[in-house]
Motif scaffolding. Structure first.
Motif, short mmCIF file in Angstrom:
data_model
loop_
_atom_site.label_atom_id
_atom_site.label_comp_id
_atom_site.label_asym_id
_atom_site.label_seq_id
_atom_site.Cartn_x
_atom_site.Cartn_y
_atom_site.Cartn_z
N GLU A 1 1.53 0.69 12.72
CA GLU A 1 0.89 1.00 11.45
C GLU A 1 1.66 2.10 10.73
O GLU A 1 2.39 2.88 11.34
CB GLU A 1 -0.55 1.45 11.67
N VAL B 1 -1.12 7.94 6.38
CA VAL B 1 -1.92 7.12 5.47
C VAL B 1 -3.37 7.12 5.92
O VAL B 1 -3.67 6.97 7.11
CB VAL B 1 -1.40 5.66 5.44
N ASP B 2 -4.29 7.32 4.97
CA ASP B 2 -5.72 7.20 5.24
C ASP B 2 -6.37 6.52 4.05
O ASP B 2 -6.49 7.10 2.96
CB ASP B 2 -6.35 8.58 5.47
N ASP B 3 -6.79 5.27 4.25
CA ASP B 3 -7.41 4.50 3.16
C ASP B 3 -8.73 5.10 2.68
O ASP B 3 -9.19 4.80 1.57
CB ASP B 3 -7.63 3.05 3.60
N ASP B 4 -9.35 5.94 3.51
CA ASP B 4 -10.65 6.51 3.16
C ASP B 4 -10.55 7.90 2.53
O ASP B 4 -11.57 8.48 2.16
CB ASP B 4 -11.54 6.58 4.40
N SER C 1 -9.99 10.03 -0.47
CA SER C 1 -10.06 9.78 -1.91
C SER C 1 -9.60 10.98 -2.72
O SER C 1 -9.96 12.12 -2.41
CB SER C 1 -11.49 9.42 -2.32
N LYS D 1 -13.30 13.07 1.92
CA LYS D 1 -13.55 12.01 2.90
C LYS D 1 -14.89 12.29 3.58
O LYS D 1 -15.14 13.43 4.02
CB LYS D 1 -12.43 11.95 3.95
N GLU E 1 -4.91 9.41 10.15
CA GLU E 1 -5.80 9.97 9.13
C GLU E 1 -5.64 11.49 9.04
O GLU E 1 -5.57 12.05 7.94
CB GLU E 1 -7.26 9.61 9.45
N LYS F 1 6.03 -3.08 4.04
CA LYS F 1 4.98 -2.06 3.94
C LYS F 1 5.57 -0.79 3.32
O LYS F 1 6.79 -0.59 3.35
CB LYS F 1 4.41 -1.75 5.32
N GLN G 1 5.01 3.65 2.69
CA GLN G 1 4.46 4.83 3.36
C GLN G 1 4.89 6.10 2.63
O GLN G 1 6.04 6.23 2.24
CB GLN G 1 4.96 4.90 4.80
#
Length: 414
Positions: free
Chosen positions: A62, A66-69, A71, A149, A198, A324, A326
């Motif tokens: 992965e 990176v943390d998709d959550d 904001s 988050k 994260e 991908k 990053q």
């Protein structure tokens, strides 16, 4: 091309003839390329000597940092309630640049897992002797909103050397109630060891934002000092006409992102990967090629151009596929990962490498089997101390997009 015990005499020669800079030193009889089929037979017949202990689990490959959550959509008001319930990272400078405080289980091993050191508001007040509401740039500290988050806001607090040096901060940090030892280092040196991507994303975003504020202290239009605004998401000239009644008409300043392509280029037969190394890297580290986007080109064109400039290898334009991306905020890059294939020379020979020795220390073709047996270990840290086996060959650690590109290619053998 492929170096290993039992293969060194022949395969070391194979690797040497891939580089134009070494061809002239070889006997004329060895200047002809070894055919792919012959080399593959050598690797296959000796493959049992390299017992792999690496588990190639696709779910563990992965992008890092990176943390998709996390904001950054809605900047919070810096009210007492918001700041008192926030968490804080402390960032300082040493003689080498921007560094971070974190937790290390024993404080000795560079293989120990790193944990984030988030301070509460009360702990922050004790460490820096001031309330978060009172943090002002002119006092030597900067309060920068990292993101939100799970209804928690995260901030970075930047402390200058003039305000509090590293040793003085260490004394303060030692009083913070944690079982693990507090450590200070540059993110590049411990990013691989952070337990989760994260947490790594919080450190990375903080690093990029602080670097932005450090490098934009003055207006490029009139030279006046700039001021952070919008949760330190941007800066504006203190002489701005509309905002402060000054004379400057400069626009707001936002963080700049330098886009770079990073690419896993394979041989025409797709059994070999093109990897190179820089002279300042730890011994034995090889990685994918990479380079920055030029004015007027697409990122796919950048991939092709940089490959040719760094290795002399021409890439099939139709083969370039996005994999991908990053963040790589050292200090402000976005790495865009591709996989592509080298153009065939019409024969079963590996395309000849002709790298620029001023830019690269070495570039070679490496067989998939050789890399597969050496996926364990490695690091992205520039101060990394490789093992004896890694001094022969290792790839970057999990914090680098290069590891993802290399590992996915090894795993997806056709």
């Amino acid at each position: 091309m492929i170096l290993g015990k039992g293969l060194r005499p022949l395969l070391a020669t194979c690797s040497l003839i891939q580089s134009k800079s070494t061809v002239s030193r070889l006997p004329s009889a060895t200047k002809a390329f070894i055919q792919l089929q012959d080399v593959h037979q050598i690797v296959s017949s000796t493959h049992h000597r390299f017992k792999s202990t690496t588990s190639l689990d696709a779910s563990k490959v992965e992008s890092w940092y990176v943390d998709d959550d996390l904001s950054r959509s809605i900047i919070p008001d810096a009210t007492s309630n918001t700041l008192e319930n926030a968490k804080y990272l402390i960032i300082q400078d040493d003689e080498k640049g921007t560094g971070h405080w974190y937790l290390n289980a024993d404080g000795k091993s560079d293989c120990e897992e790193a944990k984030p050191l988030f301070l509460s508001h009360d702990e922050l007040k004790y460490v820096i002797n001031t309330d978060a509401l009172e943090l002002q740039e002119e006092k030597g500290s900067s309060l920068v909103w990292i993101g939100e988050k799970d209804q928690i806001n995260f901030y970075a607090v930047y402390i200058t050397k003039e305000d509090l040096d590293i040793e003085a901060m260490k004394g303060k940090m030692d009083t913070v109630d944690r079982t693990e030892k507090k450590q200070f280092a540059h993110l590049r040196e411990f990013g691989d060891r952070i337990i989760s991507k994260e947490d790594a994303a919080l450190y990375s975003t903080a690093n990029g934002l602080i670097e932005f504020h450090k490098s934009h202290k003055f207006c490029s239009y009139c030279g006046s000092p700039t001021i952070a605004r919008k949760g330190a998401a941007s800066r504006i000239c203190s002489n701005h006409k509309r905002t402060y009644g000054g004379t400057c008409k400069s626009p707001s300043i936002y963080p700049r992102i330098d886009v770079a392509s990073i690419m896993l280029i394979t041989s025409p037969c797709e059994n070999y990967a093109l990897l190179g190394r820089k002279s300042n890297w730890p011994e034995g580290r090889y990685s994918t090629l990479a380079g920055f986007l030029e004015v007027g080109e697409t990122i796919e064109q950048c991939c092709i151009r940089e490959t040719f400039e760094e290795s002399g290898i021409e890439v099939e334009r139709e083969s370039v596929k996005f994999v991908k991306s990053q963040p790589w905020l050292f200090p402000r890059s976005l790495m865009v990962g591709f996989q592509g294939k080298a153009k065939s020379n019409g024969e079963d020979n590996l395309p000849e490498i002709n790298f620029d020795e001023k830019e690269m220390q070495d570039v070679k073709w490496f067989h998939r089997d050789y890399i597969r047996d050496r996926l364990e270990g490695g690091s992205t840290a520039l101060m990394y101390n490789p093992t004896e086996e890694e001094k022969e060959f290792h790839i970057p650690g999990k914090a680098s997009l290069a590891r993802l590109l290399i590992t996915e290619w090894v795993m997806n053998e056709k």
